[in-house]
Design an enzyme around this catalytic site. Structure first.
Site, PDB file in Angstrom:
ATOM      1  N   TYR A   1       3.718  -2.409   3.666  1.00  0.00           N
ATOM      2  CA  TYR A   1       2.428  -2.864   4.178  1.00  0.00           C
ATOM      3  C   TYR A   1       2.559  -3.264   5.638  1.00  0.00           C
ATOM      4  O   TYR A   1       3.632  -3.673   6.081  1.00  0.00           O
ATOM      5  CB  TYR A   1       1.928  -4.043   3.349  1.00  0.00           C
ATOM      6  CG  TYR A   1       1.566  -3.617   1.951  1.00  0.00           C
ATOM      7  CD1 TYR A   1       0.263  -3.295   1.617  1.00  0.00           C
ATOM      8  CD2 TYR A   1       2.560  -3.476   0.984  1.00  0.00           C
ATOM      9  CE1 TYR A   1      -0.058  -2.861   0.337  1.00  0.00           C
ATOM     10  CE2 TYR A   1       2.252  -3.032  -0.300  1.00  0.00           C
ATOM     11  CZ  TYR A   1       0.945  -2.731  -0.606  1.00  0.00           C
ATOM     12  OH  TYR A   1       0.631  -2.294  -1.865  1.00  0.00           O
TER      13      TYR A   1
ATOM     14  N   HIS B   1      -4.429  -1.262   1.847  1.00  0.00           N
ATOM     15  CA  HIS B   1      -3.506  -0.242   1.362  1.00  0.00           C
ATOM     16  C   HIS B   1      -2.185  -0.307   2.120  1.00  0.00           C
ATOM     17  O   HIS B   1      -2.134  -0.788   3.253  1.00  0.00           O
ATOM     18  CB  HIS B   1      -4.129   1.140   1.536  1.00  0.00           C
ATOM     19  CG  HIS B   1      -5.316   1.354   0.653  1.00  0.00           C
ATOM     20  ND1 HIS B   1      -5.198   1.438  -0.715  1.00  0.00           N
ATOM     21  CD2 HIS B   1      -6.632   1.469   0.931  1.00  0.00           C
ATOM     22  CE1 HIS B   1      -6.400   1.608  -1.236  1.00  0.00           C
ATOM     23  NE2 HIS B   1      -7.300   1.626  -0.264  1.00  0.00           N
TER      24      HIS B   1
ATOM     25  N   LYS C   1      -0.811   8.008   3.288  1.00  0.00           N
ATOM     26  CA  LYS C   1       0.107   7.075   3.915  1.00  0.00           C
ATOM     27  C   LYS C   1       0.967   7.829   4.922  1.00  0.00           C
ATOM     28  O   LYS C   1       1.002   9.040   4.927  1.00  0.00           O
ATOM     29  CB  LYS C   1       0.988   6.422   2.859  1.00  0.00           C
ATOM     30  CG  LYS C   1       0.145   5.690   1.831  1.00  0.00           C
ATOM     31  CD  LYS C   1       0.888   4.808   0.932  1.00  0.00           C
ATOM     32  CE  LYS C   1      -0.066   4.286  -0.164  1.00  0.00           C
ATOM     33  NZ  LYS C   1      -1.507   4.205   0.208  1.00  0.00           N
TER      34      LYS C   1
END
Lengths: 188, 188, 188, 188
Positions: C124, C134, C165
């Site tokens: 994170y 997210h 991501k």
């Protein structure tokens, strides 16, 4: 407290089945509430003496759900943690197996151990009880950080194939949540 | 030998396509027989100059099937073993990949590499040619003695899922035979 | 030693959380200090009974930082080396994963495992806790002496892309220090 | 044939630059059309005698695009295939490099070899000519079935970092199409 609420509490208390933790299994009292665990939801097996014998996995689950209370030989209450500690000494990979058992049960399936089939668990289709029809899956619970060889993978598939069940791998992550994969041997 | 048989043999000889092994690929001669490799069975890709460019994997397979004969830059014949030795130096896991490619091709499927999809191979349904429809599977060839983590297992499934293909693992054993498993992520 | 310093030391001692090493996970005592591990820094997950469940990776890190002390079933203290030995038997690539986990944590990021995403870890942004937003990266820890095929490289990128991501590779060298590379698929 | 068409053909013929294949480089004739290759699009380097010296990679590309025609020492025409064969003997990984060079050029970028930077190619931003500004990327072309060690990976990143360029890997698949990844060293 209204009378309604009072009744419900009494009802619930009534239904909390007392069970004893013997070395490797859980034995319930001889009562209708106990037998209902088997008759309704197929927990454990029904013994001739009217009691229900639960596996450790089933015992912990029912304890967590407050459907049973567990005592030891000396009638001393066993809490969730103590139960777990005992069970982890007796059975391998107990926590991982517990996570999968719990997840499958919570999804509305009946799941039973499956030693005879050479697998950890067998799972029945929704609404199907053991005896009414064959189990649909055999399930192997694994921890996310473990690994497997292809020999082990092939062995699990062979077991599933030879018992005419589908193979399901349940991978338990660090947050105790389970991801499932269905695998089948194919000849393309 | 009947005249028919004789003819067939001559025909076959005629049809053996000559190809040159450059370090990175196999280039066929410019001929109808060469182009048929692509047009009929989708080996390689068709170049603008009328030749067909084959991957090393395709080249070895066609050499084994005697559909092509391979020479080096100096026009010296390259046999199966020499080809293999060269290819193994250039590409990782060449033999394992060859076994899976060969097995799938022999079963009547068109199989192509699949870097763009994040996999070793993609396989089309029987009778389907690339371009006509999407590939049905992505395939990962693995040696029986290797192993994988569940993270890798989950990653392969995610790749398949995100490319809308089915995941197939092809395990090559010591006798070069391949066992296949189809895997899918499920929410039971 | 000033009184202030003395206090701090006592405080720290107080705060060392006791935890038990079961085969598959680390369970803390039920205490505010234990829960702070989760509440403050998102180590492990918070269980209903007030304890915190840590992964082996988290457990070793907190042991190294002297934030927890670990015992086995028989209440015998487990030191760093013993912990490591046990964990390496249970989990593949444990040391490499530990090095990356430690390095990222020391840099002030929250890092969690990421099986669901098909990767070893998710990370994170600084100051972000899981649940608030997210994860920004998925991270693959690798040993410097290992290697990968471009198929594997492409697969990792596809996983990152499909989970929205960024992809980070953490290469662990022989001195346990980690070099990071961020990779993205581009169409130039 | 209309006069218009005739003119165009003459025009084209005029503009097709004649070049000679000497051992390791391509030398154009001394003409405005030749110099335009350099002035307009930065192919090759401009020599003092008014000719343009092209690399083999550039030569093949311009031959393919019919911008040049190539002859050998004896003024014998060299076709695409012969050119390629010669070049593959002289330079490693010629085809893979050709695929990347062609793809980048076709996308409208100027791409030059980058020996000085320790890389195969350098690529300039769209619209930028070498000399006007620094190259943005260094590019490494690789074949999809090859592999790399993390040492090689780290080395490529170091080269990019020390020359203040971005690192791009271009993976050429069996259909000669290229997938690009941009990589940067980060300290998270």
């Amino acid at each position: 407290m209204t009378k309604e609420e009072e009744k419900e509490i009494i009802n619930k208390k009534k239904k909390t089945v007392k069970a004893i933790f013997t070395k490797e299994r859980i034995l319930t009292e001889n009562s209708d509430a106990a037998r209902e665990l088997y008759n309704q939801s197929r927990y454990g097996i029904l013994l001739e003496d009217g009691k229900v014998q639960l596996s450790l996995i089933e015992g912990l689950y029912l304890l967590e759900k407050k459907k049973i209370k567990v005592v030891d030989n000396k009638n001393k209450k066993i809490r969730f943690d103590d139960f777990l500690k005992k069970a982890e000494k007796l059975e391998k990979q107990f926590w991982t197996r517990h996570c999968v058992f719990k997840d499958i049960r919570d999804r509305g399936y009946i799941i039973k151990t499956a030693l005879k089939f050479g697998a950890e668990f067998r799972v029945y289709d929704r609404g199907v009880k053991p005896g009414e029809d064959h189990a649909r899956w055999i399930v192997y619970p694994v921890g996310e950080a473990s690994s497997l060889t292809w020999y082990e993978f092939a062995a699990k598939n062979r077991v599933a194939h030879s018992t005419r069940k589908r193979l399901m791998i349940g991978i338990v992550d660090n947050e105790n949540s389970v991801t499932y994969y269905e695998i089948r041997w194919i000849r393309p």
